[in-house]
Design an enzyme around this catalytic site. Sequence first.
Site, PDB file in Angstrom:
ATOM      1  N   HIS A  42      19.715  17.392  -2.168  1.00 29.02           N
ATOM      2  CA  HIS A  42      20.037  17.192  -0.761  1.00 29.02           C
ATOM      3  C   HIS A  42      20.002  18.419   0.146  1.00 29.02           C
ATOM      4  CE1 HIS A  42      21.016  13.116  -1.761  1.00 29.02           C
ATOM      5  NE2 HIS A  42      21.943  13.499  -2.622  1.00 29.02           N
ATOM      6  N   HIS A 155      28.343  14.767  -3.775  1.00 25.66           N
ATOM      7  CA  HIS A 155      27.682  13.497  -3.455  1.00 25.66           C
ATOM      8  C   HIS A 155      27.493  13.381  -1.946  1.00 25.66           C
ATOM      9  CE1 HIS A 155      26.763   9.224  -3.402  1.00 25.66           C
ATOM     10  NE2 HIS A 155      27.771   9.025  -2.588  1.00 25.66           N
TER      11      HIS A 155
END
Length: 160
Positions: A42, A155
């Site tokens: 990410h 996350h």
Amino acid sequence: MVPKLFTSQICLLLLLGLMGVEGSLHARPPQFTRAQWFAIQHISLNPPRCTIAMRVINNYRWRCKNQNTFLRTTFANVVNVCGNQSIRCLHNRTLNNCHRSRFRVPLLHCDLINPGAQNISNCRYADRPGRRFYVVACDNRDPQDSPRYPVVPVHLDTTI
């Protein structure tokens, strides 16, 4: 009675097997900590086009990931978001370890456009650039992570 019990046991085994497969598709590769895998998936200041950027992730997963978002920021900036007020995660409402960014960041969202690809080298993605807030789940670092950051992102829950 015996055939029903036997059939029920087979159904249960099949269900558990399917749950195991689904879980393994979302699992991180064992050589990475949760924070390291978060960064790989990410964080990218200047990601190339999605089809190229996703090759790294897909090579570890051995399949075409359906979608992914690259935040065009630094790991340190996301760690700072972990210091924001804790909120309930938006996608997993049972978790309370999420934190929302205070500022929109540039990002690149990737959507798989050929889900039937049999080989990961054939995965193709549509690029969707944007600028959004994001919500991350944070936890205490793993022992293998740098002691520089005691709490780390693990996350990407959503972008808003």
